[in-house]
Design a protein around this motif. Structure first.
Motif, PDB file in Angstrom:
ATOM      1  N   PHE A   1      -3.183   3.081  -0.570  1.00 20.27           N
ATOM      2  CA  PHE A   1      -4.443   2.772   0.119  1.00 20.27           C
ATOM      3  C   PHE A   1      -5.455   2.128  -0.828  1.00 20.27           C
ATOM      4  CE2 PHE A   1      -8.823   4.164   0.841  1.00 20.27           C
ATOM      5  CZ  PHE A   1      -9.097   3.531   2.044  1.00 20.27           C
TER       6      PHE A   1
ATOM      7  N   MET B   1      -6.545   1.024   5.476  1.00 15.00           N
ATOM      8  CA  MET B   1      -6.314   2.238   6.261  1.00 15.00           C
ATOM      9  C   MET B   1      -5.267   1.988   7.347  1.00 15.00           C
ATOM     10  SD  MET B   1      -7.010   5.413   6.770  1.00 15.00           S
ATOM     11  CE  MET B   1      -8.536   5.695   5.835  1.00 15.00           C
TER      12      MET B   1
ATOM     13  N   SER C   1      -1.587   3.721   7.069  1.00 16.33           N
ATOM     14  CA  SER C   1      -1.237   4.646   8.151  1.00 16.33           C
ATOM     15  C   SER C   1       0.067   4.236   8.826  1.00 16.33           C
ATOM     16  CB  SER C   1      -2.363   4.692   9.194  1.00 16.33           C
ATOM     17  OG  SER C   1      -3.562   5.152   8.617  1.00 16.33           O
TER      18      SER C   1
END
Length: 319
Positions: free
Chosen positions: A103, A158, A162
């Motif tokens: 990330f 993000m 994810s």
């Protein structure tokens, strides 16, 4: 059902790195450690200068301070992990730590793409519309511009992180890379990654294609305006204000487009096959580029050099 019962939940990843070349690991450990120290020192000095010197409180140097801070964050998210992998026989990283590292590195890279575009717009206004520059690039404008760069990069990271971490990993946990690079992670998934590939493609267009096009168009207008300046000295002075940014753009985008421009999803999936060229290119992008940024801006910018000299002189005088 039988294959489902044999599925192994991955709790950690093994970073392959240069484990097949132990002699190279020792050499690269010293080299990367020195580069990392230069990154911290060079970018740290630029941040200190842009914050402490009042006449550098302008949009250009505000963006430069953001770029330096970003480079420190980006390298810190990956370089300590790389250095540790060179010294540790078993190079493992927990699943959650891998996700966090992925990330941070992706967010910093995406943010820099947008930030360099913002810096190009700043140079365009300064050279092509100098009379409107104080109004267009007021503090009420350039602070939100920088903040939106960070927000956009973090949001994109993000989404990609994810999507990648939700994939099932069925036992194969060997990452053929120095760090938890997202494309190397996708190769380990035991499920259809077409959504990830499409999402990455869209993200590349937004964060690579769009800023590159914007920067290219901006510099067409900038060069056209510079060539209309009657005196050679005036043309040289005008170009010097954007030459450092242009050099950083060429190095940054040249490297990242080389890394991600080819169709990675069709690469062989053999875990034992090491693509040394891709690894070293990634290393160049992750370490050499942030190291060169403060050097380029320091060498090409008289104001920065003068400010650094003044700070050093004040420090020596107080001692």
């Amino acid at each position: 059902m039988e294959s489902s019962n044999q599925t192994v939940s991955v709790t950690e990843f093994i970073l392959l790195g240069l484990s097949a070349h132990p002699k190279l690991e020792k050499m690269f450990f010293v080299l990367i450690l020195l580069m990392y120290l230069v990154i911290l020192l060079g970018n740290g000095v630029l941040i200190l200068v842009t914050v402490s010197v009042s006449h550098l409180h302008t949009p250009m140097y505000f963006f430069l301070g953001n770029l330096s801070f970003l480079d420190i964050c980006y390298t810190t998210s990956s370089v300590p992990l790389i250095l540790d992998s060179f010294l540790t026989p078993r190079k493992t990283i927990p699943f959650s730590a891998c996700a966090m590292q992925m990330f941070l590195s992706f967010a910093m890279g995406a943010t820099e793409c947008v930030l360099l575009g913002m810096m190009a717009f700043d140079r365009y206004v300064a050279i092509c519309n100098p009379l409107r520059y104080p109004v267009v690039m007021s503090k009420a404008a350039y602070v939100p511009m920088a903040a939106s760069s960070w927000a956009a990069g973090s949001a994109a990271s993000m989404v990609q992180t994810s999507l990648a971490m939700k994939l099932p990993f069925c036992g194969n946990n060997i990452i053929n890379h120095f760090t938890c690079e997202i494309l190397a992670i996708l190769k380990l998934a035991c499920a259809d990654i077409s959504i990830n590939v499409i999402s990455m493609g869209v993200t590349n267009v937004i964060f690579l294609g769009a800023p590159v096009l914007f920067i290219f168009v901006s510099y067409i207008f900038i060069l056209t305006t510079i060539l209309r300046i009657p005196s050679a000295e005036g043309r040289k002075k005008a170009f010097s204000t954007c030459s450092a940014h242009l050099a950083v753009v060429v190095i940054f985008y040249g490297t990242i487009l080389f890394m991600y421009g080819k169709p990675k999803s069709k690469d062989p999936l053999g875990a034992d096959k090491q693509d040394v060229s891709d690894k070293l290119t990634s290393l160049f992008y992750g370490v050499v580029t942030p190291m060169l940024n403060p050097i380029i801006y320091s060498l090409r910018n008289k104001d920065v050099k003068a400010a650094v000299r003044n700070l050093v002189a004040q420090k020596c005088f107080t001692q």
